[in-house]
Design an enzyme around this catalytic site. Structure first.
Site, mmCIF file in Angstrom:
data_model
loop_
_atom_site.group_PDB
_atom_site.id
_atom_site.type_symbol
_atom_site.label_atom_id
_atom_site.label_comp_id
_atom_site.label_asym_id
_atom_site.label_seq_id
_atom_site.Cartn_x
_atom_site.Cartn_y
_atom_site.Cartn_z
ATOM 1 C CB CYS A 1 -48.110 -4.055 6.991
ATOM 2 S SG CYS A 1 -46.966 -3.356 8.205
ATOM 3 C CD GLU B 1 -43.598 -7.069 2.530
ATOM 4 O OE1 GLU B 1 -43.690 -7.407 3.730
ATOM 5 O OE2 GLU B 1 -43.585 -5.882 2.174
ATOM 6 N NE ARG C 1 -39.963 -8.132 12.672
ATOM 7 C CZ ARG C 1 -39.214 -7.070 12.623
ATOM 8 N NH1 ARG C 1 -38.978 -6.471 11.475
ATOM 9 N NH2 ARG C 1 -38.699 -6.574 13.712
ATOM 10 N NE ARG D 1 -43.054 -8.285 6.585
ATOM 11 C CZ ARG D 1 -43.034 -8.289 7.914
ATOM 12 N NH1 ARG D 1 -43.612 -9.255 8.584
ATOM 13 N NH2 ARG D 1 -42.444 -7.321 8.576
#
Length: 188
Positions: free
Chosen positions: A88, A125, A172, A174
């Site tokens: 990421c 993801e 968080r 995702r």
């Protein structure tokens, strides 16, 4: 043992399935998929700290511990689902957001493996910055690569904690992407 944290084991429609776990990290996909009755047949992770946790939770069976770009994926055992949380850092709002020009942008490698292995299902993801990186072109490229490889894809954003989350003590968010093909060439 991570399994003891999950409570009762559930199987999706009572049908066992096999999966390969790329960019495995500490085993988030494995945690979820094994709790649904899945069998992990292959793992790829190179970060030594992540590997330490992964091995502690799941053992060291079938783990490829080298750079993802240098693995021969033709040797992956047959599986139903190919999953992975590709890096990421190139798209994270917390970073420089180099996007597709960042050397750590490994979607292209993930797409190459998808085309090579041809799983029936792909689950990926990443952080929500994926949706806006390179003015949205990074995510458009992901969807284009999947479509050109014969996959239909859906995606959504889920929080880790709070309303709609999975009970984590943080919020968080995702992006989860699920892609499917009915290609007769896909892995059985």
């Amino acid at each position: 043992d991570q399994g003891s944290l999950l409570g009762p084991s559930y199987r999706y429609s009572g049908v066992p399935f096999r999966f390969a776990d790329l960019f495995a990290g500490i085993g988030g996909f494995r945690c979820g998929l094994t709790s649904l009755g899945g069998e992990c047949v292959y793992t790829s992770e190179w970060d030594k700290f992540s590997l330490e946790t992964y091995k502690n939770w799941y053992g060291a069976d079938h783990i490829e511990e080298k750079d993802f770009r240098n693995v021969n994926y033709a040797e992956i055992p047959d599986h139903d689902i190919l999953c992975g949380g590709f890096p990421c850092q190139p798209v994270s709002l917390a970073g420089k957001r180099g996007g597709t020009s960042d050397e750590r942008w490994l979607w292209g490698e993930f797409a190459r493996i998808i085309r090579q292995v041809k799983p029936r299902w792909v689950v990926a993801e990443n952080v929500t910055g994926l949706l806006s990186a390179n003015s949205g072109r990074a995510f458009a490229g992901v969807l284009r690569d999947l479509a050109e490889s014969g996959y239909d894809a859906v995606w959504d954003v889920y929080p880790a904690g709070g309303p709609g989350g999975v009970g984590a003590p943080h919020r968080r968010e995702r992006v989860f992407l699920v892609a499917h093909t009915d290609s007769p060439q896909s892995v059985k």
